[in-house]
Scaffold this active site. Structure first.
Site, PDB file in Angstrom:
ATOM      1  N   ASP A 242       1.730   3.099 -48.815  1.00 23.80           N
ATOM      2  CA  ASP A 242       1.766   3.777 -50.107  1.00 23.80           C
ATOM      3  C   ASP A 242       2.206   2.770 -51.165  1.00 23.80           C
ATOM      4  O   ASP A 242       3.218   2.077 -50.993  1.00 23.80           O
ATOM      5  CB  ASP A 242       2.738   4.956 -50.040  1.00 23.80           C
ATOM      6  N   LEU A 243       1.443   2.692 -52.244  1.00 23.62           N
ATOM      7  CA  LEU A 243       1.787   1.726 -53.288  1.00 23.62           C
ATOM      8  C   LEU A 243       3.009   2.230 -54.046  1.00 23.62           C
ATOM      9  O   LEU A 243       3.141   3.433 -54.284  1.00 23.62           O
ATOM     10  CB  LEU A 243       0.606   1.543 -54.234  1.00 23.62           C
ATOM     11  N   ASP A 285      -3.175   6.566 -53.968  1.00 22.20           N
ATOM     12  CA  ASP A 285      -2.681   5.200 -53.782  1.00 22.20           C
ATOM     13  C   ASP A 285      -2.159   5.033 -52.362  1.00 22.20           C
ATOM     14  O   ASP A 285      -1.238   4.281 -52.115  1.00 22.20           O
ATOM     15  CB  ASP A 285      -1.585   4.886 -54.815  1.00 22.20           C
TER      16      ASP A 285
END
Ligand code: C2E
Ligand code: MG
Ligand code: MG
Length: 637
Positions: A242-243, A285
């Site tokens: 996960d960004l 994301d």
């Protein structure tokens, strides 16, 4: 021209048709007409095709000697009406010939047909294939009449047969061609369908932006890999990426650049692991990755890969003139595990681990711990049964008296929750309360306790017992803004109960969480006329300042000090100083957990008169309180 030469020519002609492609048939027929025509000194040689049920015929090929007028263009869709003789002969497989047209009756349709074409003599042979007359081949003399001999008859018959064979072969070729074309066409259509299917599949199974597999495809792949890993006895590792702060970054960069960044990240991810790993974009994301190669799944190797991915993502990105930085948090879990898990659970585990990585400060990875998870799951289930238990009336308050040791007077009762579990029987709070820590259900319990205790006070009052009840409130509700309004409302509902019949026990640990807030709550309680006790005193890090700021009416010395009172000098000292402190600050002090007469005696000697413990009475069901109270007071009298 010898007959032999002509036969040879026919054989040669027949040979030429054997391997001839369809497209060259017409030229070959024209060529044959020319050769045969020349050899026979004919003026015209031609081929006709019958059509429309022998009502018409059309000239398909024609050769004319020099100086002879071609007729082909006038002989298309030519009506056969009145040419019965002609037709009958051909349909019977026979030749039709006219040695001299001018010798025919003037009204004969045949003469009227042939004469205008300048024909004097004519011999025709049917082209018959499989018993069907397809057309005819004919030879004309225009300049002078010719009596046809055997040679002509043989020639035209053979040529008719040859053309029939050629026609047959042509049809076969056309059929073959048609089949071939059909096959090709089908293949083409199939190819188009396949392409379309693939395109659709790609659109359905892949993320349109990055081209990576989407969540649904990834779940299928994960299932396949899990089955494979079980079969092959290998381990697979699942990464949930996960960004960090991407939503904010996306807003700063704008959608277009945000998308470009995601595409770039997808490419870097693909480049960072070798085949046959699966990578997917499973959320805005969020990416996921399956490491299937067992050599990578050893802890050290896996850590190296994950760290490489973290570095790869964190390397700066060039967005137009600007250099942009983004980091990721990664959660990882592996399969198989000691307990059976499915793909969905595995993904959830990796997601949970990713969340832990975020909590631990982002830009890092966290490995899922299956044991921890089973605790979490168990806790979750417990909370659900507690919630159901409240609805089903499975909880009860037990009451334990508090005594003034100087007079043996009953000061009141502490309400202590019990769970009459349908399967496990009567449970003490130690079995279920810890699970409710920091969970919304803790407040539900508090609400139930407040209302149950007030109902009980009402009931006792109606039975002539005017007493006080101490209730334990969770730290969560204690510090929540709705606490005081909730108490107010509850008291309004019980107009027969005076607020000073209620005491709220605050845990030292809860008050320490936010002393200012706790102090304000105590003040509010006082304003309502409710008393307040500081529970389990001595177990936290209580300081003099703390005790001074929190205006609790009663300080309850934790039972652990009481238990060791006679054995442990240090504990004696502590209890002594707490008693002294409370006296100095004007607070009441109560000792919990008194089990023996010696403990009670000792505490009394030390100046602590208020007491609670098994020595006096164990916590009892509400229904036992009135009889117990009656007995207790009668004993003291
Ligand atoms: P606490 O408030 O300190 O309650 C006193 C605990 O000591 C009670 O345990 C009680 O049964 C036990 N006890 C009393 N006298 C003696 C004794 O002489 N010897 C020993 N060994 N123990 C004695 P219980 O009922 O198991 O409750 C444990 C804790 O659970 C309570 O400690 C309190 O913190 C919490 N609790 C109990 N009822 C509630 C409730 O309704 N709401 C909330 N939020 N917490 C509760
Ligand atoms: Mg208590
Ligand atoms: Mg206590």
């Amino acid at each position: 021209m010898t007959e032999r030469r002509l036969e040879q020519l026919l054989i040669e002609t027949a040979m030429t048709y054997i391997a001839l492609p369809l497209s060259e048939f017409d030229d070959a027929v024209n060529n044959s007409l020319q050769q045969i025509g020349t050899l026979t000194d004919a003026d015209r040689l031609y081929v006709f095709q019958y059509h429309d049920g022998f009502t018409h015929c059309s000239n398909t090929h024609e050769w004319c000697a020099s100086g002879v007028e071609p007729q082909i263009q006038f002989l298309q869709n030519y009506p056969m009406e009145g040419m019965d003789e002609w037709l009958d002969a051909h349909q019977a497989g026979c030749l039709f010939m006219v040695n001299d047209v001018l010798l025919l009756a003037e009204e004969s349709v045949t003469r009227q047909t042939l004469e205008p074409q300048g024909i004097r003599s004519l011999i025709t042979a049917p082209i018959t294939s499989s018993g069907e007359c397809l057309g005819f081949v004919g030879l004309d003399f225009v300049k002078q009449p010719t009596s046809f001999n055997n040679y002509h008859i043989k020639l035209i018959t053979l040529f008719g047969q040859l053309l029939a064979n050629i026609e047959l072969r042509k049809r076969q070729l056309i059929d073959k061609d048609r089949i071939l074309t059909e096959k090709l066409r089908r293949k083409e259509v199939e190819k188009q369908l396949l392409n379309e299917q693939q395109r659709l599949n790609t659109a359905m199974d892949h993320d349109l932006l990055t081209g990576l597999a989407n969540r649904s495809l990834f779940e299928q792949l994960l299932n396949v890999e899990m089955t494979r890993s079980q079969r092959d006895k290998t381990t697979l590792v699942l990464l949930y990426i996960d960004l960090d702060n991407f939503a904010m970054l996306n807003q700063q960069l704008g959608q277009e650049h945000g998308d470009a960044l995601l595409i770039d990240i997808a490419k870097r991810l693909q480049a960072s692991v070798r085949e046959p790993h699966h990578i997917a974009r499973i959320g805005g994301d969020e990416f996921a990755l399956i490491l299937t190669d067992c050599e990578f799944t050893s802890t050290a190797n896996c850590t190296a890969i994950v760290q490489r991915i973290l570095r790869t993502i964190a390397a700066p990105y060039q967005i137009e003139e600007d250099s942009v930085n983004v980091t990721a948090s990664i959660g990882l879990t592996s399969f198989p595990q000691s307990q059976m898990v499915d793909a969905e659970q595995l993904l959830r585990q990796a997601d949970q681990a990713m969340y832990q990585a975020k909590l631990a400060g982002k830009h890092r990875y966290y490995r899922f711990n299956p044991e921890q998870d089973s605790v979490i799951r168990h806790r979750h289930e417990l909370i659900q049964t507690i919630q159901a238990g409240i609805k089903n009336n499975e909880f009860a308050l037990f009451y334990q008296p508090q005594i003034d040791m100087r007079t043996n007077q009953v000061l009141g009762f502490e309400a202590l929750i019990r769970w009459q579990h349908p399967k496990q029987g009567l449970l003490s709070p130690g079995f279920f309360l810890p699970a409710t820590d920091n969970q919304p259900v803790a407040k539900d319990i508090d609400v139930w306790v407040v209302s149950t205790a007030l109902n009980q006070l009402s009931y006792w009052k109606s039975k002539g017992l005017h007493t006080r009840v101490s209730i334990n409130i969770s730290n969560q509700l204690l510090l929540a803004p709705e606490f005081i309004p909730l108490l107010k409302a509850a008291l309004r509902h019980h107009a027969d109960v005076s607020p000073n019949q209620l005491e709220i026990e605050i845990l030292e640990s809860g008050a320490l969480d936010d002393l200012a807030r706790a102090a304000a709550v105590v003040t509010s309680l006082h304003q309502l006329g409710i008393r307040c006790a500081l529970d389990d005193f001595g177990t936290g890090y209580s300081s003099l300042t703390f005790l001074k700021r929190l205006l609790a009416d009663v300080v309850k010395i934790d039972q652990s000090f009481v238990a060791d009172l006679l054995l442990d000098n240090d504990h004696q000292l502590i209890v002594n100083s707490v008693i002294g402190l409370c006296q100095n600050l004007g607070r009441h002090v109560l000792a919990e957990g008194i089990e023996t007469a010696e403990q009670a005696e000792q505490l009394k000697n030390m100046g602590c008169y208020w007491a609670q413990g098994y020595w006096f009475a164990k916590p009892m069901p509400a229904s036992d309180v009135l009889p117990w109270h009656l007995q207790w007071t009668s004993m003291q009298a």
